[in-house]
Design an enzyme around this catalytic site. Structure first.
Site, PDB file in Angstrom:
ATOM      1  N   TYR A  28      13.814 -55.530  19.890  1.00  0.00           N
ATOM      2  CA  TYR A  28      13.040 -54.277  19.894  1.00  0.00           C
ATOM      3  C   TYR A  28      12.988 -53.745  18.392  1.00  0.00           C
ATOM      4  O   TYR A  28      11.926 -52.720  18.378  1.00  0.00           O
ATOM      5  CB  TYR A  28      14.035 -53.205  20.664  1.00  0.00           C
ATOM      6  CG  TYR A  28      13.701 -53.254  22.228  1.00  0.00           C
ATOM      7  CD1 TYR A  28      13.884 -54.317  22.711  1.00  0.00           C
ATOM      8  CD2 TYR A  28      13.504 -52.137  22.901  1.00  0.00           C
ATOM      9  CE1 TYR A  28      13.814 -54.335  24.173  1.00  0.00           C
ATOM     10  CE2 TYR A  28      13.334 -52.059  24.156  1.00  0.00           C
ATOM     11  CZ  TYR A  28      13.441 -53.275  24.905  1.00  0.00           C
ATOM     12  OH  TYR A  28      13.332 -53.268  26.277  1.00  0.00           O
TER      13      TYR A  28
ATOM     14  N   LYS B 279      21.693 -66.452  24.765  1.00  0.00           N
ATOM     15  CA  LYS B 279      20.959 -67.697  24.985  1.00  0.00           C
ATOM     16  C   LYS B 279      21.132 -68.631  23.742  1.00  0.00           C
ATOM     17  O   LYS B 279      20.509 -69.099  22.936  1.00  0.00           O
ATOM     18  CB  LYS B 279      19.315 -67.573  25.107  1.00  0.00           C
ATOM     19  CG  LYS B 279      18.451 -68.629  25.223  1.00  0.00           C
ATOM     20  CD  LYS B 279      18.456 -68.932  26.773  1.00  0.00           C
ATOM     21  CE  LYS B 279      17.746 -69.957  27.134  1.00  0.00           C
ATOM     22  NZ  LYS B 279      18.011 -70.414  28.709  1.00  0.00           N
TER      23      LYS B 279
ATOM     24  N   ASP C 180      19.895 -67.026  31.680  1.00  0.00           N
ATOM     25  CA  ASP C 180      19.099 -67.323  32.765  1.00  0.00           C
ATOM     26  C   ASP C 180      20.088 -67.610  33.940  1.00  0.00           C
ATOM     27  O   ASP C 180      20.066 -67.223  35.222  1.00  0.00           O
ATOM     28  CB  ASP C 180      18.167 -68.619  32.724  1.00  0.00           C
ATOM     29  CG  ASP C 180      18.932 -69.784  31.818  1.00  0.00           C
ATOM     30  OD1 ASP C 180      20.144 -69.529  31.421  1.00  0.00           O
ATOM     31  OD2 ASP C 180      18.582 -70.899  31.792  1.00  0.00           O
TER      32      ASP C 180
ATOM     33  N   ASP D 268      18.105 -54.883  28.693  1.00  0.00           N
ATOM     34  CA  ASP D 268      17.004 -54.280  29.378  1.00  0.00           C
ATOM     35  C   ASP D 268      16.489 -54.783  30.780  1.00  0.00           C
ATOM     36  O   ASP D 268      16.394 -54.236  31.744  1.00  0.00           O
ATOM     37  CB  ASP D 268      15.703 -54.158  28.556  1.00  0.00           C
ATOM     38  CG  ASP D 268      14.501 -53.644  29.243  1.00  0.00           C
ATOM     39  OD1 ASP D 268      14.898 -52.559  29.608  1.00  0.00           O
ATOM     40  OD2 ASP D 268      13.288 -54.252  29.183  1.00  0.00           O
TER      41      ASP D 268
ATOM     42  N   ASP E  74      18.198 -53.754  34.998  1.00  0.00           N
ATOM     43  CA  ASP E  74      17.264 -53.404  36.138  1.00  0.00           C
ATOM     44  C   ASP E  74      17.733 -54.091  37.328  1.00  0.00           C
ATOM     45  O   ASP E  74      17.639 -53.610  38.217  1.00  0.00           O
ATOM     46  CB  ASP E  74      15.766 -53.628  35.796  1.00  0.00           C
ATOM     47  CG  ASP E  74      15.087 -52.789  35.242  1.00  0.00           C
ATOM     48  OD1 ASP E  74      15.636 -51.567  34.485  1.00  0.00           O
ATOM     49  OD2 ASP E  74      13.776 -52.372  35.442  1.00  0.00           O
TER      50      ASP E  74
HETATM   51  C1  IPM Z   1      14.874 -48.901  29.374  1.00  0.00           C
HETATM   52  C2  IPM Z   1      13.333 -48.655  29.514  1.00  0.00           C
HETATM   53  C3  IPM Z   1      12.960 -48.806  28.009  1.00  0.00           C
HETATM   54  C4  IPM Z   1      13.596 -49.880  27.252  1.00  0.00           C
HETATM   55  C5  IPM Z   1      11.605 -48.560  27.801  1.00  0.00           C
HETATM   56  C6  IPM Z   1      10.970 -47.104  28.255  1.00  0.00           C
HETATM   57  C7  IPM Z   1      11.365 -48.402  26.114  1.00  0.00           C
HETATM   58  O1  IPM Z   1      12.763 -49.687  29.922  1.00  0.00           O
HETATM   59  O2  IPM Z   1      15.386 -47.851  28.850  1.00  0.00           O
HETATM   60  O3  IPM Z   1      15.337 -49.755  29.892  1.00  0.00           O
HETATM   61  O4  IPM Z   1      12.755 -50.710  27.394  1.00  0.00           O
HETATM   62  O5  IPM Z   1      14.745 -49.703  26.516  1.00  0.00           O
HETATM   63 MG    MG Z   2      14.288 -50.929  31.035  1.00  0.00          MG
END
Ligand code: IPM
Ligand code: MG
Length: 362
Positions: free
Chosen positions: A140, A191, A223, A247, A251
């Site tokens: 990032y 990785k 993975d 990230d 999710d």
């Molecule tokens: C998160 C989001 C952010 C990230 C975006 C909105 C910049 O996806 O907080 O997970 O990638 O960190």
């Molecule tokens: Mg995210």
């Protein structure tokens, strides 16, 4: 008096933050403390009003706060802007500006929602995972980062993945220390079969593990981790990983619990902590009053616990959320047959009332 800066942001951000404020006011009144609020612009709304995603005044307000509560940023309206001018750049700027290198993303299944998961109830039963994501380094933020035209036509774009020992050590420490208060297991995800930065990650985490003999450490390739999360999520306690992998995996971990709309997060490491739902700005449902405010409310609970030292108030909020779910209330994203469908504001009312002992809807 504790001062909280609100960054409602874009999309459903303002509607869910309103409910979080409602609930925090309720718990503050019951517990006998005062909260002072200041709202600032960040993300798309800041681009519209000030031309940039993170105005200096916003960052200054955050620096002067006891805690920051963020809704969500981004939306199609700003999607065509170049990288540094996008709403997301504001969020990255705050994380970096406040020195928030440690992102804690708990993915815990609510008993009442076991059926809401897209996985079988027996696979997700009792999952309680904490993703510890490195937040101010890696892909990032690595330099160089650019795009150039190639002489033969077409473009070349470059991002850089880098980690230094001290960045790995400080985030690994957060993971080991969190694991101490939990089930004492850390899975470090990388990785290392391919990436040099991952090899340094693995070595550094292994080295630090000597200082935590009571913690069981294992390493997993990313993975495989993605696969294990959907195969047998119960094996995980603390997952320690890089910015990019965190990230993605957070999710997936969040969705195991039935809804992305349920999960809070805390970003720590500097003097001021930032709290935000894991879900995004959901522009498609913004303004309709159907968004799930529980992740924002639970982010408020994390703020109480980690930034204000009010663990008891945080537990009250969490119990009130459990209660609203247990008696059958659901926003649209987690609705099941037989549940009582409520809108965003009503869900906030239900949680606030449970805290205040009203229980009007119970
Ligand atoms: C998160 C989001 C952010 C990230 C975006 C909105 C910049 O996806 O907080 O997970 O990638 O960190
Ligand atoms: Mg995210």
């Amino acid at each position: 008096m504790a001062k909280i800066v609100l960054l409602p942001g874009d999309g459903i951000g303002p509607e869910i933050i309103r409910e979080a404020v409602k609930v925090l006011e309720a718990v503050a009144s019951i517990e006998g403390f005062d909260l002072e609020w200041e709202t600032a612009d960040m993300g798309g709304i800041a681009i519209d009003k000030h031309g940039i995603p993170l105005p200096e005044a916003t960052l200054a307000a955050c620096h002067a706060a006891d805690g920051v509560l963020l809704g969500a940023v981004g939306g199609p309206k700003w999607d065509d802007l170049p990288g540094q001018k996008r709403p997301e750049a504001g969020l990255l700027g705050i994380r970096k500006g406040l020195g928030l290198f440690a992102n804690l993303r708990p993915a815990k299944i609510f008993g009442a929602l076991q059926e809401a998961s897209s996985l079988k109830a027996e696979v997700v039963a009792g999952i309680d995972i904490l993703v510890v994501r490195e937040l101010t380094g890696g892909l990032y933020f690595g330099k160089p980062r650019f795009r150039e035209e190639l002489p033969g036509g077409g473009m070349r774009a470059v991002d850089t993945l880098e980690y230094s020992t001290y960045e790995i050590e400080r985030i690994a420490k957060v993971a080991f220390e969190a694991a101490r208060e939990r089930r004492r297991k850390v899975t470090s995800v990388d990785k290392a079969n391919i990436l040099e930065s991952s090899r340094l990650w693995r070595e550094t985490v292994s080295q630090l593990a000597w200082e935590y003999p009571e913690i069981e450490l294992n390493h997993m390739f990313v993975d495989n981790c993605a696969m294990q999360l959907v195969r047998n999520p119960g094996q995980f306690d603390v997952i320690l990983t890089t910015n990019m992998f965190g990230d993605i995996l957070s999710d997936a971990a969040a969705m195991l619990t039935g809804s992305l709309g349920m999960l809070p997060s805390a970003s720590l490491g500097g003097r001021v902590g930032l709290y935000e739902p894991v879900h995004g700005s959901a522009p498609d449902i913004a303004g309709q009053g159907v968004a799930n405010p529980l992740a924002a409310i639970l982010s408020g609970a994390m703020l109480l616990r980690y930034s204000l030292g009010r663990g008891r108030a945080a537990a009250l909020v969490e119990a009130a959320v459990e209660n609203a779910l247990a008696i059958g209330y659901r926003t649209r994203d987690i609705v099941q047959s037989g549940a009582k469908l409520v809108d965003t504001a009503t869900m906030g009312d239900l949680v606030a009332e449970a805290i205040l002992g009203g229980g009007k809807h119970g």
